[in-house]
Design a protein around this motif. Structure first.
Motif, PDB file in Angstrom:
ATOM      1  N   ILE A 176      78.733  78.982   3.511  1.00 57.15           N
ATOM      2  CA  ILE A 176      79.289  79.921   2.444  1.00 57.15           C
ATOM      3  C   ILE A 176      79.625  81.255   2.838  1.00 57.15           C
ATOM      4  O   ILE A 176      80.308  81.993   2.496  1.00 57.15           O
ATOM      5  N   THR A 177      78.652  82.014   3.578  1.00 57.28           N
ATOM      6  CA  THR A 177      78.709  83.196   4.098  1.00 57.28           C
ATOM      7  C   THR A 177      79.867  83.513   4.876  1.00 57.28           C
ATOM      8  O   THR A 177      80.583  84.481   4.942  1.00 57.28           O
ATOM      9  N   ALA A 178      79.960  82.554   5.993  1.00 57.93           N
ATOM     10  CA  ALA A 178      81.312  82.563   6.792  1.00 57.93           C
ATOM     11  C   ALA A 178      82.599  82.410   6.018  1.00 57.93           C
ATOM     12  O   ALA A 178      83.612  83.219   6.390  1.00 57.93           O
ATOM     13  N   SER A 179      82.642  81.468   5.154  1.00 58.87           N
ATOM     14  CA  SER A 179      83.888  81.394   4.564  1.00 58.87           C
ATOM     15  C   SER A 179      84.180  82.661   3.784  1.00 58.87           C
ATOM     16  O   SER A 179      85.314  83.168   3.512  1.00 58.87           O
ATOM     17  N   GLN A 180      83.331  83.153   2.997  1.00 56.65           N
ATOM     18  CA  GLN A 180      83.285  84.464   2.280  1.00 56.65           C
ATOM     19  C   GLN A 180      83.925  85.703   3.254  1.00 56.65           C
ATOM     20  O   GLN A 180      84.949  86.168   2.618  1.00 56.65           O
ATOM     21  N   THR A 181      83.389  85.643   4.402  1.00 56.22           N
ATOM     22  CA  THR A 181      83.855  86.751   5.355  1.00 56.22           C
ATOM     23  C   THR A 181      85.371  86.511   5.780  1.00 56.22           C
ATOM     24  O   THR A 181      86.140  87.633   5.740  1.00 56.22           O
ATOM     25  N   ASP A 214      99.609  70.472  15.805  1.00 57.25           N
ATOM     26  CA  ASP A 214     100.172  72.059  15.820  1.00 57.25           C
ATOM     27  C   ASP A 214      99.242  72.705  14.666  1.00 57.25           C
ATOM     28  O   ASP A 214     100.015  73.784  14.066  1.00 57.25           O
ATOM     29  N   PHE A 215      98.030  72.568  14.416  1.00 53.71           N
ATOM     30  CA  PHE A 215      97.298  73.335  13.649  1.00 53.71           C
ATOM     31  C   PHE A 215      97.260  74.576  14.012  1.00 53.71           C
ATOM     32  O   PHE A 215      97.041  75.212  15.173  1.00 53.71           O
ATOM     33  N   PRO A 216      97.759  75.702  13.049  1.00 56.60           N
ATOM     34  CA  PRO A 216      97.929  77.056  13.477  1.00 56.60           C
ATOM     35  C   PRO A 216      96.962  78.169  13.497  1.00 56.60           C
ATOM     36  O   PRO A 216      97.078  79.131  13.749  1.00 56.60           O
ATOM     37  N   GLY A 217      95.893  77.663  13.383  1.00 51.89           N
ATOM     38  CA  GLY A 217      94.691  78.677  13.324  1.00 51.89           C
ATOM     39  C   GLY A 217      93.602  78.366  14.306  1.00 51.89           C
ATOM     40  O   GLY A 217      93.971  77.865  15.473  1.00 51.89           O
ATOM     41  N   VAL A 218      92.387  78.507  14.054  1.00 52.68           N
ATOM     42  CA  VAL A 218      91.233  78.582  15.194  1.00 52.68           C
ATOM     43  C   VAL A 218      90.149  77.753  14.266  1.00 52.68           C
ATOM     44  O   VAL A 218      90.064  77.490  13.286  1.00 52.68           O
ATOM     45  N   LEU A 219      89.444  77.009  15.383  1.00 57.20           N
ATOM     46  CA  LEU A 219      88.136  76.308  14.864  1.00 57.20           C
ATOM     47  C   LEU A 219      87.099  76.981  15.127  1.00 57.20           C
ATOM     48  O   LEU A 219      86.848  77.113  16.223  1.00 57.20           O
ATOM     49  N   VAL A 220      86.289  77.106  14.245  1.00 55.42           N
ATOM     50  CA  VAL A 220      84.661  77.759  14.420  1.00 55.42           C
ATOM     51  C   VAL A 220      83.921  76.757  14.013  1.00 55.42           C
ATOM     52  O   VAL A 220      83.771  76.144  13.008  1.00 55.42           O
ATOM     53  N   SER A 221      82.730  76.498  15.307  1.00 58.75           N
ATOM     54  CA  SER A 221      81.910  75.410  15.116  1.00 58.75           C
ATOM     55  C   SER A 221      80.585  75.752  15.467  1.00 58.75           C
ATOM     56  O   SER A 221      80.510  76.249  16.565  1.00 58.75           O
ATOM     57  N   PRO A 239      94.729  71.012  24.275  1.00 57.22           N
ATOM     58  CA  PRO A 239      93.771  72.110  24.828  1.00 57.22           C
ATOM     59  C   PRO A 239      94.100  73.631  24.455  1.00 57.22           C
ATOM     60  O   PRO A 239      93.353  74.371  25.072  1.00 57.22           O
ATOM     61  N   ASP A 240      95.079  73.864  23.760  1.00 57.77           N
ATOM     62  CA  ASP A 240      95.509  75.163  23.546  1.00 57.77           C
ATOM     63  C   ASP A 240      95.080  75.606  22.170  1.00 57.77           C
ATOM     64  O   ASP A 240      94.950  76.913  22.033  1.00 57.77           O
ATOM     65  N   LEU A 241      94.040  74.892  21.556  1.00 52.98           N
ATOM     66  CA  LEU A 241      93.830  75.204  20.219  1.00 52.98           C
ATOM     67  C   LEU A 241      92.333  75.924  20.610  1.00 52.98           C
ATOM     68  O   LEU A 241      91.414  75.364  21.069  1.00 52.98           O
ATOM     69  N   PRO A 242      92.261  77.012  20.124  1.00 48.63           N
ATOM     70  CA  PRO A 242      90.949  78.045  20.478  1.00 48.63           C
ATOM     71  C   PRO A 242      89.791  77.380  19.536  1.00 48.63           C
ATOM     72  O   PRO A 242      89.755  77.228  18.434  1.00 48.63           O
ATOM     73  N   VAL A 243      88.851  77.247  20.333  1.00 49.63           N
ATOM     74  CA  VAL A 243      87.430  76.929  19.594  1.00 49.63           C
ATOM     75  C   VAL A 243      86.524  77.825  19.843  1.00 49.63           C
ATOM     76  O   VAL A 243      86.131  78.235  21.092  1.00 49.63           O
ATOM     77  N   VAL A 244      85.882  78.132  18.773  1.00 51.13           N
ATOM     78  CA  VAL A 244      84.934  79.341  18.876  1.00 51.13           C
ATOM     79  C   VAL A 244      83.241  78.676  18.318  1.00 51.13           C
ATOM     80  O   VAL A 244      83.296  77.882  17.418  1.00 51.13           O
ATOM     81  N   ARG A 271      82.326  90.729  13.724  1.00 58.72           N
ATOM     82  CA  ARG A 271      82.223  90.013  15.014  1.00 58.72           C
ATOM     83  C   ARG A 271      83.090  88.659  14.720  1.00 58.72           C
ATOM     84  O   ARG A 271      83.935  88.331  15.440  1.00 58.72           O
ATOM     85  N   LEU A 272      82.715  87.765  13.644  1.00 50.68           N
ATOM     86  CA  LEU A 272      83.425  86.733  13.293  1.00 50.68           C
ATOM     87  C   LEU A 272      84.836  86.957  13.046  1.00 50.68           C
ATOM     88  O   LEU A 272      85.911  86.320  13.648  1.00 50.68           O
ATOM     89  N   VAL A 273      85.414  87.915  12.542  1.00 57.18           N
ATOM     90  CA  VAL A 273      86.657  88.229  11.991  1.00 57.18           C
ATOM     91  C   VAL A 273      87.427  88.769  13.326  1.00 57.18           C
ATOM     92  O   VAL A 273      88.691  88.192  13.506  1.00 57.18           O
ATOM     93  N   GLU A 274      86.844  89.480  14.216  1.00 56.35           N
ATOM     94  CA  GLU A 274      87.463  89.979  15.303  1.00 56.35           C
ATOM     95  C   GLU A 274      87.816  88.696  16.415  1.00 56.35           C
ATOM     96  O   GLU A 274      88.765  88.762  16.934  1.00 56.35           O
ATOM     97  N   VAL A 275      86.804  87.962  16.437  1.00 55.07           N
ATOM     98  CA  VAL A 275      86.950  86.566  17.421  1.00 55.07           C
ATOM     99  C   VAL A 275      88.235  85.812  16.869  1.00 55.07           C
ATOM    100  O   VAL A 275      89.046  85.295  17.549  1.00 55.07           O
ATOM    101  N   VAL A 276      88.158  85.648  15.504  1.00 52.95           N
ATOM    102  CA  VAL A 276      89.103  84.553  14.839  1.00 52.95           C
ATOM    103  C   VAL A 276      90.460  85.417  15.043  1.00 52.95           C
ATOM    104  O   VAL A 276      91.276  84.657  15.256  1.00 52.95           O
ATOM    105  N   ARG A 277      90.534  86.635  14.885  1.00 45.93           N
ATOM    106  CA  ARG A 277      91.817  87.282  15.033  1.00 45.93           C
ATOM    107  C   ARG A 277      92.422  87.216  16.149  1.00 45.93           C
ATOM    108  O   ARG A 277      93.686  86.877  16.364  1.00 45.93           O
ATOM    109  N   ARG A 278      91.714  87.389  17.229  1.00 47.46           N
ATOM    110  CA  ARG A 278      92.152  87.169  18.674  1.00 47.46           C
ATOM    111  C   ARG A 278      92.667  85.745  18.867  1.00 47.46           C
ATOM    112  O   ARG A 278      93.628  85.414  19.548  1.00 47.46           O
ATOM    113  N   GLY A 279      91.603  84.937  18.617  1.00 43.24           N
ATOM    114  CA  GLY A 279      91.815  83.463  18.602  1.00 43.24           C
ATOM    115  C   GLY A 279      93.310  83.055  17.947  1.00 43.24           C
ATOM    116  O   GLY A 279      94.351  82.345  18.679  1.00 43.24           O
TER     117      GLY A 279
END
Length: 461
Positions: free
Chosen positions: A20-25, A49-56, A77-82, A113-121
């Motif tokens: 909930i917290t991360a999705s709101q951010t 070809d998922f265009p985003g990032v996966l955070v787990s 292998p090109d999909l960014p995983v955080v 920090r979450l937003v910055e990592v996702v943006r770069r990914g």
């Protein structure tokens, strides 16, 4: 061009409060979170070809985050995983990075920090997909046998259509285009797609052969025909019998020789110097020029009767400035060729590089672009792979386009590649580019693009 509001982020965690917290951010930052409470659920929803990032999170019941990372690396292998690690769990973070994780977040982490990592990914993912689509498009175009006309703009597609049509009929052809536009490539494409494809293709640069020897080069000579003719020589026309003769820079041919060329074209026979015997020829003649031959004929610089004899079919070759949206695709093609030939790694093409390519005026056309691509492969590492550095000197000479025009060209290039990638399917393109349907149609109208044209291309390939 990038719209974060359209970019999804997969969020995987078994703890409801963190989801909930991360999705709101992420929502506040303008992203679209796709929330899953297990790795298995996320994998089943992951699309190509998922265009985003996966955070787990790493520690979860069932399949944990490390196992999820390994599975995704096998799929894409090109999909960014955080990965999210527990406090002080440095060894796990190191293992995750070694296994290919894009980055990691240590609990507790700040929303910034979450937003910055996702943006770069997401920026990395966008560039990876763009390069993937460019390479896929090149592979599709390279499936065509013989020389390839790389590009998707209407100008190059019309040229490719005319080359295919002309290659199937027996007629002489005149190619007209600026220096470096690829007239020799078009001539070879016509030859190899014709019934003469397995026969000789003889190219002659009329501006490079000395006037004193060009007649002997073209028509040949008998032994003793002139001082120094110690043996019989077969000329270029005779050598090309059954195939194609390509006369480049035809405007440079001496007027005295133009009379004899006209006779060869009319009679389809050649007479060696020092001989009275006509040798029948079965050839096609393709001539190329960078000047207006009609204007040259009007001023006496070119024979009018030869102009009309050559002007049965004239193919204009577009300059690179007339097909700017093809520049990224062409450049990707040339760096792939150069990397393969040199054994070096093909550097990626990023957004700044595309902007630099589109802003350049390219007075040397495709030939200049190919040379820059070769320097990019050979010298790119020393220049930090920055095209702006390689183009800097030339850019000062050619003049830089205004910012608004650079932005428009970049936008048109991105839309053009999306049209090609999704074969004119508007809903898929809207999802890929993250724009409403009305906005896309407005931009298509603005840039003179039609989705139907790309559906037609897909059907005919």
């Amino acid at each position: 061009m990038h719209d974060p509001a359209a970019t999804p982020v997969m969020l995987v965690d078994d703890e409801a409060h963190l989801r909930i917290t991360a999705s709101q951010t992420l929502e506040l930052a303008g992203y679209v979170p796709e929330v899953y409470e297990s790795a298995e659920a996320a994998l089943s929803a992951l699309r190509a070809d998922f265009p985003g990032v996966l955070v787990s999170d790493i520690r979860m019941p069932g399949m944990d985050g490390m196992a999820l990372l390994r599975e995704i690396r096998q799929r894409d292998p090109d999909l960014p995983v955080v990965l999210i690690t527990g406090h002080g769990d440095i060894s796990t973070a190191v293992e995750a990075m070694r296994d290919g994780a894009w980055d990691f977040l240590e609990k507790p982490f700040a929303g910034e920090r979450l937003v910055e990592v996702v943006r770069r990914g997401i920026e990395k993912r966008r560039l990876s997909l763009e390069n993937r689509h460019l390479k896929a498009e090149l592979e599709a175009q390279q499936s065509t046998p013989g020389p390839r006309l790389v590009g998707r703009t209407p100008a190059i597609q019309q040229l490719a259509s005319m080359v295919q049509r002309i290659s199937q009929v027996e007629t002489d052809v005149l190619l007209f285009g600026e220096t470096g536009t690829g007239k020799d490539l078009v001539a070879r494409a016509i030859h190899e797609r014709s019934a003469r494809g397995g026969k000789p293709f003889v190219a002659i640069n009329c501006g490079a052969v000395p006037e004193s020897t060009i007649e002997s080069e073209l028509f040949g000579h008998e032994k003793g025909a002139f001082t120094g003719a110690v043996e019989r020589r077969v000329g270029k026309f005779e050598h090309a019998n059954g195939g194609t003769v390509f006369l480049d820079e035809i405007e440079s041919m001496p007027l005295s020789l133009q009379v004899k060329l006209l006779r060869v074209l009319q009679e389809r026979a050649v007479e060696r110097l020092g001989s009275n015997t006509l040798i029948p020829l079965d050839i096609r003649v393709i001539a190329a020029t960078k000047t207006d031959l009609k204007a040259a004929a009007d001023t006496g610089g070119f024979r009018e009767d030869l102009y009309y004899r050559l002007n049965v079919v004239t193919l204009p070759i577009p300059s690179l400035r007339e097909r700017r949206e093809d520049i990224p695709l062409l450049f990707q093609h040339f760096i792939a060729v150069s990397a393969s030939r040199s054994g070096l790694e093909a550097p990626p093409l990023d957004g700044h590089g595309i902007s630099a390519l589109l802003a350049h005026d390219w007075p040397g056309n495709v030939r200049e672009l190919r040379n820059v691509a070769e320097r990019y492969v050979l010298l790119g590492a020393t220049c930090d792979y920055r095209l702006e550095t390689l183009l800097q000197g030339a850019q000062k000479d050619s003049g830089e386009l205004p910012l608004a025009q650079q932005v428009e060209l970049f936008e048109k290039s991105v839309i053009n590649h999306a049209l090609v990638r999704y074969q004119g399917c508007v809903p898929d393109i809207c999802e890929r580019l993250g724009v409403p349907r009305k906005t896309l149609y407005d931009k298509l109208k603005k840039h003179g693009l039609k989705a139907d044209d790309y559906r037609h291309i897909a059907e005919t390939e």
